[in-house]
Enzyme design. Structure first.
Site, PDB file in Angstrom:
ATOM      1  N   ARG A  96       0.758  -1.105   0.054  1.00  0.00           N
ATOM      2  CA  ARG A  96      -0.073   0.075  -0.251  1.00  0.00           C
ATOM      3  C   ARG A  96       0.952   1.375   0.112  1.00  0.00           C
ATOM      4  NH1 ARG A  96      -2.192   0.900   5.873  1.00  0.00           N
ATOM      5  NH2 ARG A  96      -0.433  -0.340   7.147  1.00  0.00           N
ATOM      6  N   ASP A 128      -6.677  -3.559   0.627  1.00  0.00           N
ATOM      7  CA  ASP A 128      -6.926  -2.817  -0.240  1.00  0.00           C
ATOM      8  C   ASP A 128      -5.965  -1.568  -0.683  1.00  0.00           C
ATOM      9  OD1 ASP A 128      -6.745  -1.282   1.933  1.00  0.00           O
ATOM     10  OD2 ASP A 128      -8.723  -0.730   2.573  1.00  0.00           O
ATOM     11  N   GLY A 129      -4.890  -1.547  -0.290  1.00  0.00           N
ATOM     12  CA  GLY A 129      -3.818  -0.479  -0.475  1.00  0.00           C
ATOM     13  C   GLY A 129      -4.063   0.699   0.024  1.00  0.00           C
ATOM     14  N   ARG A 186      14.915  -2.770   3.579  1.00  0.00           N
ATOM     15  CA  ARG A 186      14.695  -3.418   5.198  1.00  0.00           C
ATOM     16  C   ARG A 186      15.442  -4.763   4.875  1.00  0.00           C
ATOM     17  NH1 ARG A 186       9.041  -2.085   5.472  1.00  0.00           N
ATOM     18  NH2 ARG A 186       8.592  -0.275   3.910  1.00  0.00           N
ATOM     19  N   ASP A 255      10.440  -7.430   8.294  1.00  0.00           N
ATOM     20  CA  ASP A 255      10.167  -6.463   7.270  1.00  0.00           C
ATOM     21  C   ASP A 255       9.999  -5.164   7.608  1.00  0.00           C
ATOM     22  OD1 ASP A 255       7.837  -8.183   8.348  1.00  0.00           O
ATOM     23  OD2 ASP A 255       6.624  -6.500   7.199  1.00  0.00           O
TER      24      ASP A 255
HETATM   25  P1  AMP Z   1       2.769  -3.700   8.091  1.00  0.00           P
HETATM   26  O1  AMP Z   1       2.268  -4.574   9.325  1.00  0.00           O
HETATM   27  O2  AMP Z   1       1.964  -2.217   8.087  1.00  0.00           O
HETATM   28  O3  AMP Z   1       4.177  -3.437   8.412  1.00  0.00           O
HETATM   29  O4  AMP Z   1       2.419  -4.304   7.001  1.00  0.00           O
HETATM   30  C1  AMP Z   1       2.802  -5.833   6.493  1.00  0.00           C
HETATM   31  C2  AMP Z   1       2.661  -5.946   5.012  1.00  0.00           C
HETATM   32  O5  AMP Z   1       1.241  -5.851   4.845  1.00  0.00           O
HETATM   33  C3  AMP Z   1       3.218  -5.307   4.119  1.00  0.00           C
HETATM   34  O6  AMP Z   1       3.577  -5.803   3.028  1.00  0.00           O
HETATM   35  C4  AMP Z   1       2.071  -3.894   4.025  1.00  0.00           C
HETATM   36  O7  AMP Z   1       2.391  -3.457   2.641  1.00  0.00           O
HETATM   37  C5  AMP Z   1       0.903  -5.002   3.882  1.00  0.00           C
HETATM   38  N1  AMP Z   1      -0.249  -4.345   4.219  1.00  0.00           N
HETATM   39  C6  AMP Z   1      -0.750  -3.768   5.390  1.00  0.00           C
HETATM   40  N2  AMP Z   1      -1.866  -3.091   5.019  1.00  0.00           N
HETATM   41  C7  AMP Z   1      -2.193  -3.269   3.959  1.00  0.00           C
HETATM   42  C8  AMP Z   1      -3.160  -2.879   2.922  1.00  0.00           C
HETATM   43  N3  AMP Z   1      -4.498  -2.141   3.653  1.00  0.00           N
HETATM   44  N4  AMP Z   1      -3.369  -3.130   1.865  1.00  0.00           N
HETATM   45  C9  AMP Z   1      -2.364  -3.860   1.326  1.00  0.00           C
HETATM   46  N5  AMP Z   1      -1.196  -4.313   1.844  1.00  0.00           N
HETATM   47  C10 AMP Z   1      -1.253  -3.899   3.183  1.00  0.00           C
HETATM   48 MG    MG Z   2       5.530  -2.771   7.370  1.00  0.00          MG
END
Ligand code: AMP
Ligand code: MG
Length: 491
Positions: A96, A128-129, A186, A255
């Site tokens: 996203r 949903d991005g 990362r 990550d």
């Molecule tokens: P995070 O927990 O925010 O570090 O996200 C972990 C992974 O999930 C990453 O690859 C993010 O890009 C993906 N991600 C988190 N929220 C969304 C979302 N609403 N739509 C698409 N990908 C998401």
């Molecule tokens: Mg992340």
């Protein structure tokens, strides 16, 4: 004096997009409908040589709401993988967020323009991005708050909100955050190519990072072990800084670990209120994997994940040496930071015990971490009985008095003046931190379209060590409602 560029004049140098296509996917932002500029940070704009008046242009919200592309940008979503909650989760990637491009400023520094909430990418999986206004405000403010505290971090340029609801537990306002960093590579970026059995890509990415961020290692005899060692030490120092300021990241997946030792990806983070080593800030973290006290060990775990990904470049023996360097660097830096919090300038072999006994006492008596250390600056080294202001934090005053005698003895060894020590301590013990309740107030007002509290907090937290007139209320412990805010991974 740096040039004051218009948006169209930003100097792009898209080094990451020059790498082979295996490292990213080309994708453009999906615009937010009817974008509105919620907040703008002139300090981050200055890093780009961007004229702050540009934020007044109607196009500004269009650019950072994903409608318009600045000439020179080459948007890509970066690929990465990672261990989430201890388990290898396979390929993730920017699901996203979109790297719009890299801007080079007049000093030659390079800044990624990373737009979070910019819509779906090939790495979105089921997502949903999008990002919601609530989580973008938290990340925007905490990035700047950490910078104010002197802790390496991504920076925040602006927030743009749209008027189409984004569905989480309930419908929320959707928004985008423009985040900046010298690089968003990362630990997990390396893990992708290890998992794909592509050591040539691991090497290419390592060379890319080393050339730009560890240039002293390029061409050395031990370039790659030196690189892993340097990443280990930077990570150790970063996590020591988190521990010393009383901050928990909440989602220390591999990550979310920056290869240059920045605090990256603010989600359910939290500053400690009352000191509690078992503090879990992430409501989704049922087993407390990412509890405050576990962070140094999780840093070690994540470095092992990175070490595995670099195994074509670093021998097991070299990996072990770097991991040992991590532990040593963490312990040394933490001790150095805690000594400074106590106002100590010399070191003795008893300092570790003096610090850990104080922390144990604080935990037992549920003493507020930030407020106590700030108050400790006022400790009178000569007369224990005049230290009511400090001892009143403890319900068990006798125990505190016993500790205070040791502290006073220790200060006697230092032989400095109390007021000098206080001035020194006030430069390392912040008065203001971004407690959840403060962010929550800004979020609730923003949801009523009053964005002023975001800017007030940003200004306050820019200089968290200074006494700021009329802002004492912002240094208070949380009100009862503020203790019960649940923050989860939902963002
Ligand atoms: P995070 O927990 O925010 O570090 O996200 C972990 C992974 O999930 C990453 O690859 C993010 O890009 C993906 N991600 C988190 N929220 C969304 C979302 N609403 N739509 C698409 N990908 C998401
Ligand atoms: Mg992340």
């Amino acid at each position: 004096m740096a040039h004051r560029h218009r948006l169209e004049e930003l100097q792009f140098d898209n080094t990451y997009a020059r790498l082979p296509e295996a490292f990213y996917a080309r994708v453009e932002p999906t615009p937010l409908p009817n974008p509105v500029l919620v907040s703008f940070n002139p300090d981050a704009a200055a890093l780009l040589d961007l004229d702050p008046d540009e934020a007044k242009r109607p196009e500004f919200a269009g650019v950072f709401g994903g409608q318009l592309l600045i000439p020179g940008s080459e948007p890509v979503a970066m690929v990465y993988s990672g261990h989430q909650f201890g388990i290898y989760a396979g390929q993730l990637g920017d699901g996203r967020a979109i790297l719009l491009g890299e801007v080079r400023n007049g000093l030659g520094e390079k800044w990624d323009l990373h737009l979070k909430g910019a819509g779906q990418t090939p790495f979105s999986r089921d997502g949903d991005g999008r990002a919601v206004l609530r989580s973008t405000i938290r990340e925007y403010l905490c990035g700047e708050a950490m910078h104010g505290l002197g802790i390496p971090t991504t920076r925040s340029l602006c927030i743009v909100a749209g008027d189409e609801p984004v569905l989480r537990e309930r419908p929320e306002v959707g928004a985008m955050l423009l985040r900046m960093a010298p690089t968003h590579v990362r630990f997990g970026s390396f893990q992708t190519f290890f998992a794909r059995r592509q050591p040539e890509h691991v090497k290419q990415l390592a060379d890319y990072v080393i050339a730009r961020f560890y240039p002293h290692l390029a061409g050395a005899a031990d370039t790659y072990p030196g690189f892993f060692d340097a990443v280990s030490v930077r990570t150790a120092q970063l996590i020591a800084k988190w521990q010393a300021v009383g901050w928990a990241h909440g989602v220390m997946n591999s990550d979310n670990m920056s290869i240059i030792g920045l605090t990256l990806d603010y989600g359910p983070f939290g500053f400690l209120d009352a000191y509690d080593p078992a503090f879990i800030c992430n409501h989704s973290d049922h087993h407390g994997r990412y509890a405050f006290r576990n962070q140094p060990d999780i840093g070690y775990f994540n470095l092992r994940c990175l070490g595995q990904a670099l195994s074509s470049l670093v021998t097991p023996q070299q990996e072990q040496e770097a991991l040992a360097a991590y532990e040593a660097a963490h312990a040394a830096h933490y001790l150095e930071l805690m000594r400074a919090k106590l106002g100590l300038q010399t070191s003795t072999s008893e300092d570790g015990a003096l610090i850990s006994d104080l922390l144990a006492l604080m935990a037992m008596n549920q003493v507020d971490y930030t407020i106590f250390f700030r108050a400790l600056g006022g400790f009178k080294s000569g007369a224990a009985e005049t230290n009511d202001l400090v001892r009143d934090f403890f319900t068990d005053r006798d125990e505190f008095d016993r500790w205070a005698i040791r502290y006073a003895d220790r200060l006697w060894v230092e032989a400095g003046r109390d007021d000098d020590r206080r001035a020194r301590m006030n430069r390392v013990n912040p008065k203001y931190v971004l407690r959840n309740y403060l962010a929550q107030t800004a979020i609730e007002r923003a949801q009523q379209k009053d964005y002023s509290e975001i800017d007030r907090l940003r200004q306050l937290l820019k200089d968290p060590f200074a006494e700021q007139p009329d802002m004492d209320a912002y240094a208070a412990p949380p009100p009862d409602w503020g203790r019960q805010i649940l923050v989860s991974c939902s963002s």
